[in-house]
Structures are given as structure tokens and as C-alpha cells.
Design a protein around this motif. Structure first.
Motif, mmCIF file in Angstrom:
data_model
loop_
_atom_site.group_PDB
_atom_site.id
_atom_site.type_symbol
_atom_site.label_atom_id
_atom_site.label_comp_id
_atom_site.label_asym_id
_atom_site.label_seq_id
_atom_site.Cartn_x
_atom_site.Cartn_y
_atom_site.Cartn_z
ATOM 1 N N ARG A 1 -7.347 -3.688 0.465
ATOM 2 C CA ARG A 1 -7.432 -2.417 -0.265
ATOM 3 C C ARG A 1 -8.232 -2.602 -1.560
ATOM 4 O O ARG A 1 -9.023 -1.736 -1.941
ATOM 5 N N VAL B 1 -11.796 -0.629 -2.689
ATOM 6 C CA VAL B 1 -12.022 0.078 -3.957
ATOM 7 C C VAL B 1 -13.241 -0.491 -4.666
ATOM 8 O O VAL B 1 -14.105 0.258 -5.148
ATOM 9 N N ILE C 1 -10.733 4.144 2.108
ATOM 10 C CA ILE C 1 -9.461 3.432 2.077
ATOM 11 C C ILE C 1 -8.805 3.486 3.454
ATOM 12 O O ILE C 1 -8.605 4.549 4.023
ATOM 13 N N LYS D 1 -5.551 2.963 5.813
ATOM 14 C CA LYS D 1 -4.096 2.998 5.651
ATOM 15 C C LYS D 1 -3.476 1.857 6.451
ATOM 16 O O LYS D 1 -3.556 1.817 7.674
ATOM 17 N N GLN E 1 1.177 -0.195 2.985
ATOM 18 C CA GLN E 1 0.427 0.455 1.902
ATOM 19 C C GLN E 1 1.289 0.686 0.657
ATOM 20 O O GLN E 1 0.843 0.460 -0.461
ATOM 21 N N ILE F 1 -5.883 4.021 -4.693
ATOM 22 C CA ILE F 1 -5.444 3.842 -3.303
ATOM 23 C C ILE F 1 -4.425 4.920 -2.934
ATOM 24 O O ILE F 1 -4.490 5.510 -1.846
ATOM 25 N N THR G 1 -4.932 7.935 0.141
ATOM 26 C CA THR G 1 -4.202 7.594 1.367
ATOM 27 C C THR G 1 -3.420 8.809 1.839
ATOM 28 O O THR G 1 -2.380 9.143 1.266
#
Length: 579
Positions: A137, A141, A147, A149, A153, A172, A176
Motif C-alpha cells: 500500500r 501511494v 490502491i 484492497k 487493509q 489509503i 479504499t
């Protein structure tokens, strides 16, 4: 990006993993970026000598979009810091192969890290999956990727905040969807390998099923389309569970609702409705506008929107649409009303007349501005509709040799002749000169290079004298033109027989019909529905067209009947004349 890992047991050796990583037959190319197979073998030997259980940890870095060399090294460094191995001593191999549904991600990386470092300390393997997801993750970024999943998460977001990386955690969390809903994979790695042994690639099958879902107007049509893929649906052992099986051997391939990317209960309800003979036509999804009264009755509501102006001419057309009192400008915001000034010497009637004219000018400017704004919005929505369709089908390979001229043997022959003939002529001219051996050799080399580039250096032509014999030269030109055309036609046929391409061509045909209809009629409501749910909008367009065709046929029949009746009346009014 998805990062996975597996500790490899020293006693089992590295033969199987090295065969896959360094010589895997399913890859288009294999590049050793750092280290070698010998380094991996040596690490296994050392682990066996030290009686260690594990020799290496095998990481797999699988980005959703191809990453640069620097981004790959950054990912490896983050893994090294997180789990405690030396990034300079690990082995890194890059594989390149196409992935179903991901045309921008044909590369992934294999990383072998020694389980025990030079200081004798073992790799930190606690909570590896959660920590791998955290790095995945974070990389998404940092690299600007979408992003993904993951299963952990929420735990990743919590851990990032504990580490003081609240900005990454917030990003994040914000990107999501359905954060707290559990993640279900379409299939497991074991199921994928089992299907491969049956000759089925579950990744490509999932993409084909996804294409089928996009192009189907009903659940029943979607299920019927599975037969073309060589699979079918059967009821599973558990309640409300359905599976996909191979038609050839009736073997299990995967969960039906997961491959269709649907919720288990939703899929079960639709399948049971299909078994009971109920209507399973797809409707608008949650939050979308229902069918209006005009669509139910077949009455056509004339939209207040004028005929759409193409985007390329929209701004340039503004001066043509201005009226008296509205100066022309470069855009909607430039439309302003001209006002007539009042003076104290004017009478009350003159001032009232000027005030009325100024008010009328303001009204016209406002109407003109609103009209152009609506036209601009309509043109933008049409472009968005086209963009959304292209994004849905970006995984489909581009049509090879789509230009008919590229498959025309006459044009190919002319192109080859225009390249080879001047070089051939130059060689003969240079050969006729005295004391010009170097120029002759250079001309010959250029001609041979051109032959090689155009693939004329074939064994079929070894007995022919292309350079000196004109008949042989013309024969080779004709033969190669036909050879090029045959190869290109074959590639085009192979492209057309691909299941994803078939689905794309069907969807493109329906989309073009819908797009042209909206552009022609200026139907704003239908355009809005098309942006939300293209399949539903296409259904509504077909219903409207059927109603229009029925009304046209009725009007034609009525006009024909009236015409016949008029002719009868005229004939009856004729008075016979006797002589």
C-alpha cells in the motif's frame, strides 16, 4: 501492487523454484537484474551445511502497473528494512508476460533473500502477510498507483498510524471502497495451478467472464455465454453455493460468484430466479434514476437541448449565435449584454424604452449563455461516455493491421520495390566504374542489409540471383508481398477469434449505435442513463426505436389508406358522358 512470500525449505533443494524463475516457459522474457541461479544454489548449500530449516525467502513483487528500475529497487529496500535482510546480496529476476485484464502490467519480479544474514540472524518472519501488505500500500501511494484492497487493509492503516505515517494511512483509507467488507479472491494459487493442468488459465477465464458480464443484458444471457468459454455452472455441495466446472472433464475450476465478481447471495438469487423462469434482465444499479413515464408509454419527450455542436467547433461557433445587443466572444463567459445609456435630457418615455431594451438584451444574453453551457455539458458528457467505454475495454489487444492497405499485396510490393530497386540500381552503376571497389562493396552491403531487414534472406531464395537477374528479383517481390499478406491476415483472424475480442466487438457495435443515436437526437436523459449504466440505456434506446418504427409503419399505412380512399372518391365523382 501485490507482494507475496514463501520460505523455502533447505532440504528440498532449489531445483523446482529455479526452473520456474530462471527458465519458466510461460514468460516472454526473463532478465537477471541482480545475482544469479548459482547464488541461490550456494545459499541452499550453506543452509544445509548449517542444518537450517529454511534457506531463502522467495518474495514475488507483482505491480498493477509496470514500475521503473528505481521504483523496483525502492520496493526491495523497503522489504529489506522491514524483514531484516541485506538488499545487496539478494537475487532479483524480472519476468515479462501478458496478464489478463492488465495491459499496463506485463512485468513482475522474483526476489530471493537469504533466511540468515551475514551476522547469523534469521529473517524476521512474524506477521509477514500484514507487513507485506503495508509495504504494498505504501508503494502504491508513493508511485501514484491505484490502491488495491487487501485482506488486512484495516490493520495496515492502523499500523501506519502507529508508525507516524498518518498521511499515507489517510490516503489509503480515503481510496479504499467498502473498507470493512471482507475481501474474497476469485481463486487461490492452488486452484490456478490445478486449472492450468487442465489447460485452463483462470486469469484469462475471469477476464472473459468479466467481459461477458459487461456485454450481457440479462443474467440468463450471461449464463448462456459460458458455453462458448467451455465451462458451465453447477450447484455446489454447500447451500446457496455454485461452482464453475470444465465441460470437458466436469472438474471444478472455481467459485461461480467469485469469478463473476458478485456477492454470493446476489448470485444465488439470480440463478434461482433463472431456474424458475423469471425475468433476469439487469436494471439500473442502486442510486440511479428510474424509468420515466415517457419511456413507459413510448411517448417521445422533446428535449429543450438544441442539436449538439461538436466540441472542436463549439467555441468558434459562439459569434454566429450572438444577436443584436450581444457582442461575440471566445467562450460562454464572454457573452455579455450591451446597454444603452440614459441621459438627464431624455423624456420619461425615452428612458422607459431604453430600460426595456436593456432588460431585453440581458434576457437574450442569459438565454444564449445557458444554451451554450448546455451544449458544452452535452459535448463533455459524450466524451466522458466514450472515455468510460475505452477504459472498460483497455485490456483488449489492439487490432493488428487494421488498415486494409497494410494487407494489400500490390501496395506492399510497391513499397518493397521502392526500397530495393534504387539500391540495386546503385550497385550496378558503381560496378561499371573503374577503380571503384570500395563504393561497389558499400552499395552491395546496403542492398544486402535492406534484404535482411525486409526478410528476403530466406532459404527459399538462395538458388535465385536477386541482385543480377531481373526475373528473379520480380519473382521475389511478388512472393514476399503474398507472404506478408498471408501472415498479417492470419494474425487478424487470430485476433478476431479471441473470446475477449468477440465480446469487445459486440459491445462496440452496441455502443456505437447508442452513441450515434444520442448524438443525433440530443436525448439528455438517455445520455445520463448511459453514463450510469450503458446496458440499461441501450435497452431503452431499442424500446424507443421499436416504438418509433411501429408508429412510422402505422402512419404509412394510414396515409396509404387515405390515398386509396381519395382515389375512390375521385372515380365516383366522374359523370359519364354519352354521345
Amino acid at each position: 501492487m501485490i507482494i507475496s512470500s514463501e520460505p523455502l525449505i533447505a532440504s528440498r533443494g532449489c531445483g523446482e523454484t529455479c526452473d520456474h524463475v530462471f527458465r519458466g516457459s510461460g514468460n516472454e522474457s526473463i532478465d537477471e537484474i541482480q545475482g544469479s541461479e548459482f547464488d541461490v544454489m550456494q545459499t541452499f548449500d550453506e543452509a544445509r551445511d548449517n542444518h537450517d530449516k529454511y534457506a531463502v525467502c522467495h518474495f514475488k513483487i507483482n505491480p498493477k502497473r509496470n514500475i521503473t528500475h528505481e521504483q523496483m529497487l525502492q520496493s526491495v529496500s523497503m522489504l529489506a528494512v522491514e524483514f531484516g535482510f541485506d538488499p545487496d546480496t539478494c537475487t532479483i529476476v524480472r519476468h515479462r508476460k501478458a496478464k489478463a485484464g492488465e495491459p499496463d502490467a506485463d512485468e513482475h519480479y522474483h526476489l530471493y533473500a537469504s533466511w540468515r544474514n551475514s551476522a547469523g540472524k534469521c529473517l524476521d518472519s512474524s506477521y509477514m502477510r500484514v507487513r507485506q501488505e503495508k509495504i504494498s500500500r505504501t508503494c502504491e501511494v508513493l508511485f501514484g498507483h491505484d490502491i488495491v484492497k487487501g485482506r488486512h487493509q484495516v490493520a495496515v492503516i492502523r499500523q501506519l498510524r502507529d508508525e507516524g505515517k498518518a498521511d499515507i494511512a489517510d490516503y489509503i483509507e480515503a481510496h479504499t471502497p467498502d473498507l470493512y467488507e471482507p475481501v474474497q479472491s476469485a481463486f487461490t494459487a492452488i486452484q490456478h495451478q490445478s486449472a492450468l493442468r487442465q489447460g485452463v488459465n483462470l486469469g484469462k477465464l475471469r477476464q472473459s467472464i468479466r467481459d461477458l458480464r459487461i456485454t450481457s443484458e440479462s443474467f440468463s444471457e450471461m449464463v448462456e455465454g459460458l458455453s462458448a468459454l467451455g465451462v458451465s455452472i453447477q450447484k455446489g455441495e454447500k447451500a446457496n453455493t455454485y461452482i464453475i466446472v470444465n465441460n470437458e472433464n466436469n472438474k471444478f475450476l472455481g467459485s461461480a460468484n467469485r469469478l463473476f465478481e458478485m456477492k454470493k447471495g446476489e448470485f444465488a438469487n439470480l440463478f434461482e430466479a433463472l431456474q424458475q423462469g423469471k425475468d433476469t434482465t439487469f436494471a439500473l444499479s442502486k442510486g440511479e434514476s428510474p424509468v420515466n413515464a415517457s419511456e413507459m408509454t413510448g411517448e417521445k419527450i422533446l428535449s429543450p437541448m438544441p442539436q449538439v455542436i461538436p466540441e472542436s467547433t463549439l467555441l468558434s461557433s459562439v459569434p454566429k449565435l450572438t444577436t443584436k445587443g450581444i457582442p461575440s466572444g471566445s467562450g460562454v463567459s464572454d457573452i455579455k449584454a450591451d446597454h444603452f445609456a440614459m441621459t438627464d435630457s431624455m423624456s420619461r418615455e425615452q428612458k422607459a424604452s431604453i430600460a426595456f431594451q436593456n432588460e431585453e438584451a440581458n434576457r437574450k444574453a442569459s438565454v444564449e449563455k445557458e444554451t451554450l453551457a448546455n451544449q458544452q455539458k452535452f459535448a463533455d458528457d459524450l466524451l466522458q461516455m466514450m472515455s468510460d467505454f475505452d477504459k472498460k475495454w483497455k485490456h483488449v489487444l489492439k487490432e493488428p493491421f487494421s488498415d486494409p492497405n497494410s494487407r494489400n499485396p500490390v501496395l506492399i510490393r510497391e513499397k518493397h520495390e521502392s526500397i530495393l530497386k534504387p539500391l540495386r540500381t546503385r550497385y550496378h552503376v558503381e560496378r561499371q566504374k573503374w577503380f571503384n571497389g570500395s563504393s561497389t562493396r558499400k552499395a552491395l552491403q546496403e542492398f544486402n542489409n535492406a534484404l535482411k531487414k525486409l526478410r528476403y534472406d530466406r532459404d527459399d531464395f538462395k538458388a535465385l540471383d536477386i541482385l543480377n537477374n531481373e526475373s528473379d528479383f520480380l519473382y521475389c517481390l511478388n512472393w514476399m508481398a503474398d507472404f506478408y499478406v498471408a501472415g498479417r491476415e492470419r494474425k487478424l483472424r487470430e485476433w478476431q477469434t479471441d473470446n475477449s475480442v468477440k465480446s469487445y466487438l459486440k459491445a462496440k457495435k452496441d455502443f456505437d449505435e447508442l452513441y450515434n443515436y444520442i448524438q443525433k437526437t440530443g436525448d439528455v436523459e438517455l445520455l445520463r442513463n448511459a453514463l450510469r449504466n450503458p446496458v440499461y440505456a441501450f435497452q431503452q434506446m431499442r424500446k424507443t426505436k421499436d416504438i418509433e418504427a411501429t408508429m412510422t409503419a402505422m402512419n404509412q399505412s394510414r396515409d396509404k389508406a387515405i390515398s386509396i380512399e381519395k382515389k375512390k372518391n375521385v372515380n365516383n365523382d366522374i359523370i359519364p358522358v354519352y354521345t
